[in-house]
Design a protein around this motif. Structure first.
Motif, PDB file in Angstrom:
ATOM      1  N   THR A 110       0.839  -1.195   0.000  1.00 41.85           N
ATOM      2  CA  THR A 110       0.000   0.000   0.000  1.00 41.85           C
ATOM      3  C   THR A 110       0.876   1.248   0.000  1.00 41.85           C
ATOM      4  O   THR A 110       2.036   1.208   0.400  1.00 41.85           O
ATOM      5  CB  THR A 110      -0.943   0.038   1.216  1.00 41.85           C
ATOM      6  N   ARG A 129      -4.399   3.227  -0.923  1.00 43.77           N
ATOM      7  CA  ARG A 129      -4.343   2.609  -2.247  1.00 43.77           C
ATOM      8  C   ARG A 129      -3.144   1.678  -2.274  1.00 43.77           C
ATOM      9  O   ARG A 129      -2.186   1.869  -1.528  1.00 43.77           O
ATOM     10  CB  ARG A 129      -4.217   3.673  -3.347  1.00 43.77           C
ATOM     11  N   GLU A 142      -7.988  -0.179  -4.094  1.00 47.30           N
ATOM     12  CA  GLU A 142      -8.196   0.726  -2.968  1.00 47.30           C
ATOM     13  C   GLU A 142      -8.719  -0.110  -1.820  1.00 47.30           C
ATOM     14  O   GLU A 142      -9.633  -0.925  -2.016  1.00 47.30           O
ATOM     15  CB  GLU A 142      -9.199   1.819  -3.331  1.00 47.30           C
TER      16      GLU A 142
END
Length: 208
Positions: A110, A129, A142
């Protein structure tokens, strides 16, 4: 007509890599969930020691996940099913594992850490994200993790008051879930569901 691999196919590939054909799902009723009788206080980050062991029923297998290394907030486990498995103490951060004869590898990243959901309290949420790099394909997503209402659930290891945390991954063709039922009395999750594949704790042993 040439054969092309669609994003949908990539998503399915990633999901299937999370659990091989032997790792069948148990139904959600396995949790036998009830309301907690006493409200749980916010739960801090879990603490671990080398030698901690958590055994889960993963399909037809009993999988001992043993803590073999601790590097800051990264906990490394040895697992018969998942191979070398790494989890952050803040388990809303993405896990990864090398895979074994029973399951493939998983690697996710992430853009920003998701530690801020701790201490766990109902309604808290974090978002980031990221990219699923499993199988050499970079699949953007996401992810939003949310602390749900506390539940008292039954697993083979016993009944536990838990703080459920649900992580929803959204991508171009849909979404999937990682969900954890974290038991403060154990200091670990006692059940986990990875896109519908439900694994429950059957025993645990904490190092002295």
């Amino acid at each position: 007509m040439p054969l092309t691999l669609s994003r949908t196919s990539l998503v399915l590939t990633c999901i299937l890599l999370l659990a091989g054909p032997l790792l069948t799902a148990c139904g959600p009723t396995s949790r036998d969930a009830k309301p907690v009788t006493t409200a749980l206080p916010p739960a801090p980050l879990p603490q671990y020691k080398i030698g901690d062991e958590f055994t889960f029923r993963v399909g037809p297998l009993d999988d001992v996940q043993r803590v073999v290394a601790i590097d800051g907030d990264i906990i490394t486990y040895e697992s018969r099913v998942f191979g070398v498995m790494k989890h952050s103490r803040a388990f809303t951060n993405m896990p990864e594992w090398t895979g074994s004869g029973f399951t493939g590898a998983l690697k996710m990243k992430t853009e920003s850490p998701m530690d801020a959901i701790f201490p766990l309290a109902q309604g808290k949420s974090v978002k980031s994200r990221g990219v699923n790099e499993t199988g050499g394909a970079n699949l953007p997503f996401e992810v939003t993790c949310t602390v749900e209402e506390s539940q008292n659930i039954a697993v083979t290891a016993g009944r536990f008051d838990t703080i459920p945390v649900d992580c929803v991954f959204k991508h171009a063709q849909g979404q999937y879930h990682f969900s954890y039922w974290y038991a403060p009395s154990v200091g670990h999750w006692v059940a986990v569901s990875r896109n519908g594949r439900y694994h429950e704790m059957i025993s645990y042993k904490r190092a002295p």
